[in-house]
Motif scaffolding. Structure first.
Motif, PDB file in Angstrom:
ATOM      1  N   ALA A 100       0.832  -1.204   0.000  1.00 12.63           N
ATOM      2  CA  ALA A 100       0.000   0.000   0.000  1.00 12.63           C
ATOM      3  C   ALA A 100       0.867   1.254   0.000  1.00 12.63           C
ATOM      4  O   ALA A 100       0.606   2.214  -0.742  1.00 12.63           O
ATOM      5  CB  ALA A 100      -0.922  -0.009   1.215  1.00 12.63           C
ATOM      6  N   ALA A 101       1.917   1.259   0.815  1.00 15.22           N
ATOM      7  CA  ALA A 101       2.814   2.410   0.873  1.00 15.22           C
ATOM      8  C   ALA A 101       3.535   2.618  -0.449  1.00 15.22           C
ATOM      9  O   ALA A 101       3.731   3.767  -0.891  1.00 15.22           O
ATOM     10  CB  ALA A 101       3.825   2.217   2.010  1.00 15.22           C
ATOM     11  N   ALA A 102       3.930   1.518  -1.105  1.00 10.89           N
ATOM     12  CA  ALA A 102       4.623   1.638  -2.389  1.00 10.89           C
ATOM     13  C   ALA A 102       3.729   2.260  -3.443  1.00 10.89           C
ATOM     14  O   ALA A 102       4.161   3.124  -4.219  1.00 10.89           O
ATOM     15  CB  ALA A 102       5.110   0.256  -2.839  1.00 10.89           C
ATOM     16  N   VAL A 103       2.466   1.842  -3.484  1.00  9.27           N
ATOM     17  CA  VAL A 103       1.533   2.405  -4.462  1.00  9.27           C
ATOM     18  C   VAL A 103       1.322   3.889  -4.208  1.00  9.27           C
ATOM     19  O   VAL A 103       1.336   4.710  -5.140  1.00  9.27           O
ATOM     20  CB  VAL A 103       0.190   1.646  -4.422  1.00  9.27           C
ATOM     21  N   LEU A 104       1.129   4.266  -2.959  1.00 10.49           N
ATOM     22  CA  LEU A 104       0.960   5.686  -2.632  1.00 10.49           C
ATOM     23  C   LEU A 104       2.220   6.479  -2.954  1.00 10.49           C
ATOM     24  O   LEU A 104       2.145   7.674  -3.284  1.00 10.49           O
ATOM     25  CB  LEU A 104       0.611   5.843  -1.150  1.00 10.49           C
TER      26      LEU A 104
END
Length: 429
Positions: A100-104
């Motif tokens: 999730a952090a990578a996508v954001l």
């Protein structure tokens, strides 16, 4: 989708009821659905976001994705080994929020260097996470219903991708930074949603279906086998990876062939993709019937390989004749191709599980997933150098590759399943 009269832990689902009655499988289905909807949202808009909102050139994006793909090839084994040590569920509870952090993080990318680093990190998490999820499913679900359960999960995932891709149309129409970032936020939320659903899985469910580490195997060996030294498993993985080139045929070779090599309208690119997705959603569970052990899985892969070869030959024929004939040939080719994909997928799941040491599911699934990842990295180049560059002759060459890989895989898989009793080469079921 219909159920076999056999008893056991097969998913009790029908065309009227997508969610199975088994609570564990139902939760896995919901996880797959949420994750694939998010993937559909992101995959549909990511290239346009990178080029139109961030300002990267198409060549730069292709370079970054290629480097990331190579990194992803090497992610499966170490992530799988880590899952064998700490537990698949525990590892995924960490991987989900990181994804999730990578996508954001893409929303804050403004240079090629940062894009490449972030894309590599995201791909490593994605590829490694796929291997860990496969190991979790192998341990959570009873062996006798494993293939049908995975078929159901794949059907649901394809349905989720269609839903996500449809939802992303709004962002494509807006063609704005805000619209694209909204899709990424929704994708990040899907990872967090999957993590919440995963947290509800009982720990015992992810460990009791497979044997634990240590102890003796059913074949009398004292310690778990190492996937990277298991020659039969490595050969089967490599040959099945050859069959996985079918994805590059569908996603890269066919669109270019439709536009550059046939008289069919460009809209046939979308039509072929729709046919493929719908057939997978509707028939993947049915295609898994009869795939119950190593021998039947190898036969399914061999039949699927011949169908993939046949699909390539039909695609080649689309070069000749008027537009309507080319369009018809492409649709027939997509039908034959997808039937081959359904069989090779079902066979591959069984081979990846039945030929593995159940005490090292993480490592073995990591090896098998790495083979698939390698095929996805080199596939576009292989298909371009054959079918796209050389037309009908190239399609015939691809057909020959598939036709040879099927029987070779059958020969490589021959023999009793590891841990099977001397008198039987199949799992109890």
């Amino acid at each position: 989708m219909t159920s076999s009269p056999r008893t056991g832990a097969r998913p009790r689902a029908s065309g009227r009821r997508l969610l199975p009655a088994d609570p564990l499988l139902r939760r896995l289905v919901l996880m797959a659905l949420v994750n694939s909807v998010g993937d559909g949202l992101f995959v549909t808009v990511n290239v346009l976001f990178f080029t139109r909102s961030i300002g990267l050139t198409p060549t730069s994006v292709a370079l970054g994705l290629t480097v990331a793909g190579v990194c992803g090839v090497f992610a499966g084994v170490p992530m799988g080994r880590l899952a064998d040590r700490v537990g698949s569920k525990q590892l995924l509870l960490v991987v989900g929020p990181l994804e999730a952090a990578a996508v954001l993080g893409y929303a804050f990318v403004h240079s090629l260097a940062v894009f490449v680093v972030l894309t590599c990190a995201a791909t490593v998490l994605s590829r490694g996470g796929a291997a860990v999820r496969s190991a979790l499913i192998a341990r959570a679900l009873p062996a006798e219903g494993q293939v049908r359960s995975r078929a159901l999960l794949r059907s649901v995932m394809n349905a989720g991708l269609v839903v996500g891709s449809g939802g992303a149309v709004l962002a494509l129409q807006a063609d704005s930074y805000t619209g694209y970032v909204t899709m990424m936020v929704l994708d990040a939320l899907s990872f967090l949603g999957v993590t919440v659903l995963l947290a509800g899985l009982p720990v015992s469910a992810t460990t009791t279906a497979g044997t634990g580490t240590g102890g003796a195997a059913a074949d009398g060996s004292r310690g778990p086998r190492t996937a990277l030294r298991d020659r039969r498993y490595l050969l089967v993985t490599a040959l099945h990876a050859v069959l996985e080139l079918q994805l590059a045929v569908l996603m890269v070779g066919l669109p270019l062939w439709i536009v550059l090599g046939t008289g069919a309208p460009a809209a046939m690119v979308a039509a072929v993709n729709v046919v493929n997705c719908l057939l997978v959603v509707v028939f993947q569970v049915r295609a898994s019937r009869g795939v119950t052990d190593v021998a039947s899985a190898a036969r399914a892969c061999a039949r699927g390989a011949l169908l993939l070869a046949g699909g390539c030959l039909v695609y080649a024929a689309a070069q000749y004749g008027p537009a309507w004939a080319a369009a018809g040939a492409l649709l027939v080719g997509a039908l034959v191709h997808t039937l081959g994909e359904l069989l090779t997928s079902a066979g591959g799941w069984t081979l990846s599980l039945d030929l593995a040491d159940p005490r090292s599911h993480g490592e073995y699934q990591g090896v098998f997933m790495s083979g698939q990842a390698a095929a996805h990295v080199i596939g576009p180049l292989v298909v371009t150098l054959t079918a796209v560059d050389h037309g009908a002759v190239g399609w015939v060459v691809l057909a020959g590759v598939f036709a040879l890989a099927g029987p070779a895989l059958t020969a490589a898989a021959r023999g009793p399943a590891p841990g099977a009793a001397p008198a039987a080469a199949v799992r109890p079921g």
